[in-house]
Design a protein around this motif. Sequence first.
Motif, PDB file in Angstrom:
ATOM      1  N   ASN A   1       0.844  -1.201   0.000  1.00 10.17           N
ATOM      2  CA  ASN A   1       0.000   0.000   0.000  1.00 10.17           C
ATOM      3  C   ASN A   1       0.877   1.248   0.000  1.00 10.17           C
ATOM      4  O   ASN A   1       0.945   1.987   0.977  1.00 10.17           O
ATOM      5  N   GLU A   2       1.558   1.484  -1.115  1.00  9.64           N
ATOM      6  CA  GLU A   2       2.365   2.691  -1.253  1.00  9.64           C
ATOM      7  C   GLU A   2       1.442   3.852  -1.599  1.00  9.64           C
ATOM      8  O   GLU A   2       0.645   3.770  -2.533  1.00  9.64           O
ATOM      9  N   GLN A   3       1.558   4.955  -0.843  1.00  8.13           N
ATOM     10  CA  GLN A   3       0.653   6.085  -1.005  1.00  8.13           C
ATOM     11  C   GLN A   3       1.400   7.404  -0.848  1.00  8.13           C
ATOM     12  O   GLN A   3       2.408   7.492  -0.145  1.00  8.13           O
ATOM     13  N   TRP A   4       0.869   8.457  -1.491  1.00  3.09           N
ATOM     14  CA  TRP A   4       1.405   9.795  -1.315  1.00  3.09           C
ATOM     15  C   TRP A   4       0.983  10.339   0.048  1.00  3.09           C
ATOM     16  O   TRP A   4      -0.009   9.895   0.628  1.00  3.09           O
ATOM     17  N   PRO A   5       1.695  11.322   0.595  1.00  3.19           N
ATOM     18  CA  PRO A   5       1.388  11.839   1.932  1.00  3.19           C
ATOM     19  C   PRO A   5      -0.054  12.300   2.154  1.00  3.19           C
ATOM     20  O   PRO A   5      -0.581  12.112   3.259  1.00  3.19           O
ATOM     21  N   PRO A   6      -0.742  12.917   1.161  1.00  6.82           N
ATOM     22  CA  PRO A   6      -2.119  13.337   1.450  1.00  6.82           C
ATOM     23  C   PRO A   6      -3.047  12.183   1.840  1.00  6.82           C
ATOM     24  O   PRO A   6      -4.024  12.400   2.570  1.00  6.82           O
ATOM     25  N   TYR A   7      -2.763  10.992   1.372  1.00  8.31           N
ATOM     26  CA  TYR A   7      -3.556   9.813   1.745  1.00  8.31           C
ATOM     27  C   TYR A   7      -3.502   9.602   3.254  1.00  8.31           C
ATOM     28  O   TYR A   7      -4.535   9.368   3.903  1.00  8.31           O
ATOM     29  N   TRP A   8      -2.304   9.699   3.832  1.00 11.72           N
ATOM     30  CA  TRP A   8      -2.158   9.495   5.270  1.00 11.72           C
ATOM     31  C   TRP A   8      -2.611  10.723   6.044  1.00 11.72           C
ATOM     32  O   TRP A   8      -3.185  10.598   7.132  1.00 11.72           O
ATOM     33  N   ARG A   9      -2.387  11.913   5.497  1.00 13.40           N
ATOM     34  CA  ARG A   9      -2.864  13.136   6.157  1.00 13.40           C
ATOM     35  C   ARG A   9      -4.370  13.083   6.356  1.00 13.40           C
ATOM     36  O   ARG A   9      -4.887  13.474   7.414  1.00 13.40           O
ATOM     37  N   GLU A  10      -5.078  12.588   5.347  1.00 15.19           N
ATOM     38  CA  GLU A  10      -6.531  12.495   5.464  1.00 15.19           C
ATOM     39  C   GLU A  10      -6.941  11.555   6.593  1.00 15.19           C
ATOM     40  O   GLU A  10      -7.862  11.838   7.358  1.00 15.19           O
ATOM     41  N   ARG A  11      -6.258  10.428   6.713  1.00 14.67           N
ATOM     42  CA  ARG A  11      -6.622   9.452   7.735  1.00 14.67           C
ATOM     43  C   ARG A  11      -6.291   9.938   9.143  1.00 14.67           C
ATOM     44  O   ARG A  11      -7.079   9.738  10.063  1.00 14.67           O
ATOM     45  N   PHE A  12      -5.156  10.581   9.311  1.00 12.17           N
ATOM     46  CA  PHE A  12      -4.859  11.162  10.620  1.00 12.17           C
ATOM     47  C   PHE A  12      -5.823  12.307  10.934  1.00 12.17           C
ATOM     48  O   PHE A  12      -6.227  12.487  12.093  1.00 12.17           O
TER      49      PHE A  12
END
Length: 263
Positions: free
Chosen positions: A145-156
């Motif tokens: 599951n390689e993702q750009w930072p906005p993907y993780w920013r949204e989840r946090f």
Amino acid sequence: MGVVSTSAYGAWFYAGQQDGSRRSAERVLPLVFDLVRPTSVVDVGCGTGSWLATAQHLGVDEILGVDGPWVSADALHIPPQCFLQQDLSTPLRLDRRFDLAMCMEAAEHFDESRADSLVADLCAMADVVLFSAAIPGQTGTDHRNEQWPPYWRERFGQWGYELVDCLRTRLWDDQAIEPWYAQNAFLYVSGERLAADERLRAAATENGRMPLCAVHPGVLALFSAPYAPAVPEPADRRGAPRRFIGQSEPRCRCDAPAPTARA
């Protein structure tokens, strides 16, 4: 993670990482500790515990590493009593919180269906999370599951945690650090902690100094190497440039607004 075998994360997997991991931790953690001043640290997906061993060396009183059964006790760089063996494919519930939670280049090894619950786990452990995860095309063993930072920013953001991008500008040109840490390391801080902590608020003012989606030259060299011939073709024999990204492929939405926190 789906079904995982020890062959994917055996001793060979960690042996090739030890020097770079420890060296990187020695450069990253002093910056983080200057902001957070932790006395307790948990590392989810800790491997053999190189980052936690560095945390101990920097004076942290209490550490806990969490990872799967593929990490053998004799390979640990931390005391065995500081290691919790856990099936990380399922939500992790600890009965306490820490000053700092870490998850360093581990999230990409989980199936995407685990992403939301992994972030929920980390937010349940600490008000400050040091997080680094592989971007698309970074390459690596069993990346799912390689993702750009906005993907993780949204989840946090769904848990009221804000991205603080104060590390990359300090790490980007540091030749001692592995390039994926320089590229991917962010802090995520709870809204309450950010409002109460002057040092972290000052660090948050550095957001926007770099594009959120950026590829480090060292990482670019990793995933472009297979396409670079050992001996370049003469100019008169080179083919026309190819398009690397098709029109239908998703692009990194770095300009997307930060999400609203859950009630």
